[in-house]
Design a protein around this motif. Sequence first.
Motif, PDB file in Angstrom:
ATOM      1  N   MET A  90       2.893  12.294   7.357  1.00 20.53           N
ATOM      2  CA  MET A  90       3.000  11.819   5.995  1.00 20.53           C
ATOM      3  C   MET A  90       3.806  10.522   5.987  1.00 20.53           C
ATOM      4  SD  MET A  90       4.540  13.643   2.566  1.00 20.53           S
ATOM      5  CE  MET A  90       6.078  14.128   3.274  1.00 20.53           C
ATOM      6  N   LYS A  91       3.304   9.530   5.265  1.00 24.39           N
ATOM      7  CA  LYS A  91       4.003   8.263   5.141  1.00 24.39           C
ATOM      8  C   LYS A  91       4.795   8.232   3.842  1.00 24.39           C
ATOM      9  CE  LYS A  91       0.824   5.594   7.880  1.00 24.39           C
ATOM     10  NZ  LYS A  91      -0.076   4.468   7.964  1.00 24.39           N
ATOM     11  N   ILE A  92       6.013   7.716   3.931  1.00 23.18           N
ATOM     12  CA  ILE A  92       6.859   7.616   2.745  1.00 23.18           C
ATOM     13  C   ILE A  92       6.747   6.209   2.169  1.00 23.18           C
ATOM     14  CG2 ILE A  92       9.237   7.665   1.906  1.00 23.18           C
ATOM     15  CD1 ILE A  92       9.763   9.866   3.913  1.00 23.18           C
ATOM     16  N   TYR A  93       6.607   6.165   0.863  1.00 27.78           N
ATOM     17  CA  TYR A  93       6.447   4.944   0.095  1.00 27.78           C
ATOM     18  C   TYR A  93       7.678   4.822  -0.791  1.00 27.78           C
ATOM     19  CZ  TYR A  93       4.295   2.304  -3.795  1.00 27.78           C
ATOM     20  OH  TYR A  93       3.999   1.401  -4.790  1.00 27.78           O
ATOM     21  N   ALA A  94       8.446   3.753  -0.648  1.00 27.22           N
ATOM     22  CA  ALA A  94       9.686   3.582  -1.414  1.00 27.22           C
ATOM     23  C   ALA A  94       9.490   2.513  -2.479  1.00 27.22           C
ATOM     24  CB  ALA A  94      10.822   3.185  -0.484  1.00 27.22           C
ATOM     25  N   LEU A  95       9.897   2.801  -3.691  1.00 28.21           N
ATOM     26  CA  LEU A  95       9.803   1.858  -4.799  1.00 28.21           C
ATOM     27  C   LEU A  95      11.188   1.298  -5.081  1.00 28.21           C
ATOM     28  CD1 LEU A  95       8.303   0.462  -7.099  1.00 28.21           C
ATOM     29  CD2 LEU A  95       8.679   2.508  -8.473  1.00 28.21           C
ATOM     30  N   LEU A  96      11.327   0.008  -4.926  1.00 24.72           N
ATOM     31  CA  LEU A  96      12.599  -0.683  -5.144  1.00 24.72           C
ATOM     32  C   LEU A  96      12.508  -1.426  -6.467  1.00 24.72           C
ATOM     33  CD1 LEU A  96      15.342  -1.793  -4.311  1.00 24.72           C
ATOM     34  CD2 LEU A  96      14.173  -3.390  -2.810  1.00 24.72           C
ATOM     35  N   ASP A  97      13.185  -0.926  -7.467  1.00 21.42           N
ATOM     36  CA  ASP A  97      13.152  -1.500  -8.811  1.00 21.42           C
ATOM     37  C   ASP A  97      14.436  -2.288  -9.065  1.00 21.42           C
ATOM     38  OD1 ASP A  97      11.956  -1.572 -11.588  1.00 21.42           O
ATOM     39  OD2 ASP A  97      13.902  -0.634 -11.994  1.00 21.42           O
ATOM     40  N   GLU A  98      14.300  -3.550  -9.411  1.00 17.93           N
ATOM     41  CA  GLU A  98      15.465  -4.421  -9.612  1.00 17.93           C
ATOM     42  C   GLU A  98      16.398  -3.896 -10.692  1.00 17.93           C
ATOM     43  OE1 GLU A  98      18.068  -7.340  -8.779  1.00 17.93           O
ATOM     44  OE2 GLU A  98      16.191  -7.135  -7.704  1.00 17.93           O
ATOM     45  N   SER A  99      15.855  -3.407 -11.795  1.00 17.14           N
ATOM     46  CA  SER A  99      16.725  -2.906 -12.866  1.00 17.14           C
ATOM     47  C   SER A  99      17.518  -1.680 -12.417  1.00 17.14           C
ATOM     48  CB  SER A  99      15.927  -2.614 -14.139  1.00 17.14           C
ATOM     49  OG  SER A  99      14.989  -1.602 -13.921  1.00 17.14           O
ATOM     50  N   SER A 100      16.927  -0.835 -11.584  1.00 22.14           N
ATOM     51  CA  SER A 100      17.656   0.328 -11.056  1.00 22.14           C
ATOM     52  C   SER A 100      18.755  -0.112 -10.096  1.00 22.14           C
ATOM     53  CB  SER A 100      16.707   1.282 -10.331  1.00 22.14           C
ATOM     54  OG  SER A 100      15.830   1.881 -11.248  1.00 22.14           O
ATOM     55  N   LYS A 150       7.471   3.569   5.382  1.00 24.13           N
ATOM     56  CA  LYS A 150       6.597   2.565   6.000  1.00 24.13           C
ATOM     57  C   LYS A 150       6.265   1.437   5.038  1.00 24.13           C
ATOM     58  CE  LYS A 150       6.149   4.938   9.779  1.00 24.13           C
ATOM     59  NZ  LYS A 150       7.054   4.645  10.850  1.00 24.13           N
ATOM     60  N   ILE A 151       6.367   1.727   3.744  1.00 25.32           N
ATOM     61  CA  ILE A 151       6.021   0.745   2.711  1.00 25.32           C
ATOM     62  C   ILE A 151       7.144   0.709   1.685  1.00 25.32           C
ATOM     63  CG2 ILE A 151       4.413   0.199   0.839  1.00 25.32           C
ATOM     64  CD1 ILE A 151       2.289   1.775   2.456  1.00 25.32           C
ATOM     65  N   ILE A 152       7.524  -0.511   1.287  1.00 22.77           N
ATOM     66  CA  ILE A 152       8.484  -0.681   0.200  1.00 22.77           C
ATOM     67  C   ILE A 152       7.826  -1.587  -0.839  1.00 22.77           C
ATOM     68  CG2 ILE A 152      10.694  -1.653  -0.509  1.00 22.77           C
ATOM     69  CD1 ILE A 152      11.797  -0.825   2.194  1.00 22.77           C
ATOM     70  N   GLN A 153       7.756  -1.097  -2.067  1.00 18.43           N
ATOM     71  CA  GLN A 153       7.235  -1.897  -3.161  1.00 18.43           C
ATOM     72  C   GLN A 153       8.415  -2.393  -3.977  1.00 18.43           C
ATOM     73  OE1 GLN A 153       4.518   0.025  -5.891  1.00 18.43           O
ATOM     74  NE2 GLN A 153       4.821  -1.557  -7.424  1.00 18.43           N
ATOM     75  N   TYR A 154       8.437  -3.671  -4.252  1.00 15.27           N
ATOM     76  CA  TYR A 154       9.505  -4.261  -5.060  1.00 15.27           C
ATOM     77  C   TYR A 154       8.969  -4.531  -6.459  1.00 15.27           C
ATOM     78  CZ  TYR A 154      12.898  -7.651  -6.784  1.00 15.27           C
ATOM     79  OH  TYR A 154      13.821  -8.324  -7.538  1.00 15.27           O
ATOM     80  N   ARG A 155       9.752  -4.121  -7.461  1.00 10.22           N
ATOM     81  CA  ARG A 155       9.353  -4.345  -8.858  1.00 10.22           C
ATOM     82  C   ARG A 155      10.493  -5.046  -9.594  1.00 10.22           C
ATOM     83  NH1 ARG A 155       7.576   0.814 -11.954  1.00 10.22           N
ATOM     84  NH2 ARG A 155       9.702   1.388 -11.487  1.00 10.22           N
ATOM     85  N   ASN A 156      10.148  -6.109 -10.275  1.00 14.72           N
ATOM     86  CA  ASN A 156      11.109  -6.831 -11.092  1.00 14.72           C
ATOM     87  C   ASN A 156      10.362  -7.331 -12.322  1.00 14.72           C
ATOM     88  OD1 ASN A 156      12.866  -8.636 -12.293  1.00 14.72           O
ATOM     89  ND2 ASN A 156      13.685  -9.373 -10.350  1.00 14.72           N
TER      90      ASN A 156
END
Length: 71
Positions: A1-11, A32-38
């Motif tokens: 299983m691959k872990i997907y991390a969500l990096l939210d600027e406001s958090s 394995k994956i990091i998504q950045y949200r701003n």
Amino acid sequence: MKIYALLDESSLQKHSWSIKDFIKRAKSVDAKIIQYRNKSGSLVEVERRLKQIVSLFFMLQYDIIYKNQDN
């Protein structure tokens, strides 16, 4: 299983997290994956953060960050 991390600027700001600590935590659980949200940052701010995230992600992947750089 691959872990997907969500990096939210406001958090990050709300909880006083550093990008470095988030990336370390994500790597520690083998993300394995990091998504950045701003949703409110300028294009310049988003680009600066993305460069920082990519750099840290790959530096940690190859154990390039040394103890004296952790501060």
